[in-house]
Design an enzyme around this catalytic site. Sequence first.
Site, PDB file in Angstrom:
ATOM      1  N   LYS A  35      -0.180-142.250 -38.868  1.00  0.00           N
ATOM      2  CA  LYS A  35      -1.188-141.587 -38.025  1.00  0.00           C
ATOM      3  C   LYS A  35      -2.159-142.632 -37.458  1.00  0.00           C
ATOM      4  O   LYS A  35      -2.195-143.773 -37.938  1.00  0.00           O
ATOM      5  CB  LYS A  35      -1.942-140.557 -38.859  1.00  0.00           C
ATOM      6  CG  LYS A  35      -2.652-141.167 -40.050  1.00  0.00           C
ATOM      7  CD  LYS A  35      -3.181-140.116 -41.008  1.00  0.00           C
ATOM      8  CE  LYS A  35      -3.820-140.784 -42.196  1.00  0.00           C
ATOM      9  NZ  LYS A  35      -4.178-139.838 -43.252  1.00  0.00           N
ATOM     10  N   ARG A 130     -11.035-129.510 -48.167  1.00  0.00           N
ATOM     11  CA  ARG A 130     -10.998-129.894 -46.753  1.00  0.00           C
ATOM     12  C   ARG A 130      -9.948-128.988 -46.129  1.00  0.00           C
ATOM     13  O   ARG A 130     -10.235-127.860 -45.794  1.00  0.00           O
ATOM     14  CB  ARG A 130     -10.690-131.389 -46.642  1.00  0.00           C
ATOM     15  CG  ARG A 130     -11.116-132.002 -45.346  1.00  0.00           C
ATOM     16  CD  ARG A 130     -10.817-133.483 -45.289  1.00  0.00           C
ATOM     17  NE  ARG A 130      -9.411-133.779 -45.559  1.00  0.00           N
ATOM     18  CZ  ARG A 130      -8.874-134.978 -45.500  1.00  0.00           C
ATOM     19  NH1 ARG A 130      -9.622-136.022 -45.180  1.00  0.00           N
ATOM     20  NH2 ARG A 130      -7.599-135.167 -45.744  1.00  0.00           N
ATOM     21  N   TYR A 258     -28.308-161.473 -28.163  1.00  0.00           N
ATOM     22  CA  TYR A 258     -29.190-160.316 -27.947  1.00  0.00           C
ATOM     23  C   TYR A 258     -30.178-160.182 -29.099  1.00  0.00           C
ATOM     24  O   TYR A 258     -29.804-160.292 -30.265  1.00  0.00           O
ATOM     25  CB  TYR A 258     -28.374-159.025 -27.887  1.00  0.00           C
ATOM     26  CG  TYR A 258     -27.627-158.820 -26.589  1.00  0.00           C
ATOM     27  CD1 TYR A 258     -28.296-158.730 -25.371  1.00  0.00           C
ATOM     28  CD2 TYR A 258     -26.241-158.678 -26.605  1.00  0.00           C
ATOM     29  CE1 TYR A 258     -27.597-158.514 -24.188  1.00  0.00           C
ATOM     30  CE2 TYR A 258     -25.536-158.452 -25.442  1.00  0.00           C
ATOM     31  CZ  TYR A 258     -26.223-158.375 -24.229  1.00  0.00           C
ATOM     32  OH  TYR A 258     -25.531-158.164 -23.076  1.00  0.00           O
ATOM     33  N   MET A 306     -20.495-156.861 -26.889  1.00  0.00           N
ATOM     34  CA  MET A 306     -19.301-156.077 -26.563  1.00  0.00           C
ATOM     35  C   MET A 306     -18.052-156.958 -26.492  1.00  0.00           C
ATOM     36  O   MET A 306     -16.990-156.591 -26.989  1.00  0.00           O
ATOM     37  CB  MET A 306     -19.504-155.364 -25.216  1.00  0.00           C
ATOM     38  CG  MET A 306     -18.387-154.398 -24.858  1.00  0.00           C
ATOM     39  SD  MET A 306     -18.583-153.718 -23.218  1.00  0.00           S
ATOM     40  CE  MET A 306     -20.014-152.672 -23.436  1.00  0.00           C
TER      41      MET A 306
END
Length: 361
Positions: A35, A130, A258, A306
């Site tokens: 998955k 769950r 930053y 980023m």
Amino acid sequence: MVEETVAFIDTSAILHNFQVVRSLAPRHAVMAMIKCNGYGHGALNCARTLIDSDAVGVSTLAEAMELREANIASRIILMSGFHNAEELLCLSQNQIEAVVHAVYQIELLENTTLSQPLKIWLKIDTGMNRLGIPLAQAKEVYQRLQKCHAVVKPIHLLTHLARADEVSHVATDNQVKHFSSIVGEWNEGARSIANSAAILGHPTTLAASDWVRPGIMLYGVSPFEGRTGQLEGLKVVMTLCSHLVAVHDLTKGEAVGYGATWTCPEAMRVGVVRVGYGDGYPRGLPSGTPILIGKKRVSLIGRVSMDMITVDLRNQPNAKVGDEVILWGENLPIEEIAGCAKVSPYELLCGVSSRVPRKIQ
Ligand SMILES: *Cc1c(COP(=O)(O)O)cnc(C)c1O
């Protein structure tokens, strides 16, 4: 041209880890959990590599269809099942097996005519609260499904463990007991309990089942906090790599990145690496997080951007633009980086973004 960020995937390591599963659970069938894009490793590649598994497990219908459309012939089990008649039909037409975990899904099965009945895995909730049918309703639900024409018999059974990563925790034994007390009288059908942590740490879960569902261990990562896959006899599968794209000599007192969260304590060399949170390298990583350049550890300094990070090159003064940088891999365990980021290694693997090419080795 300087190369982009790349995740190298060692398929022979996946096969090695699969053999570790086989040796720990020799009489069990294996549902290889692929998955979330094979925990970030590329689901198609994982399905092709794990061709000897007995089935593969995915979480969304789109993931299942990606495999079928690429002509993967393996048994595919959709852990979330279906939510409406249309999805049910799609599963049936594509011979995808479904986990059934709620009564609305049973109603859908009873009210749908399928030309191809569906193979299902009934999920029983033994304490995680769950997904799954509560213990008290399990018998009634099972009997309803037995009468349902849309369902292939025998019906398979599974439960999921909440605390298997806590070695020898009584909660796991209790879940196994609840599961066995309910499904023990149903003679047919496969039974499945164990995830990676249970395969590695709770042999009692194996005695009570005939299928295992390993995920994280196939990717060479330990499910236990404070340990690494290598300690479990597993091999590292993913190496996240990039390159130095700039080198600067800064003077004492100059700030980096930053927010100027890091200030040079002396005149020093600083490198810029082409990786950032846009690739899945977490912004939460602090200064001091280890990074490998030429087999030597250097430190992350300043804030993760980023597309870039900055590193302290005092340890590696000859490093130059174009040099390879390893963010995690064989000699820099992802478990250690996850610890620095205060996240789980599962999250780091699944977070490697789609812009990072996966290169199969
Ligand atoms: C993801 C998943 C697993 C595998 O868990 P790991 O901890 O990665 O081994 C097993 N069973 C179910 C139902 C899952 O969703």
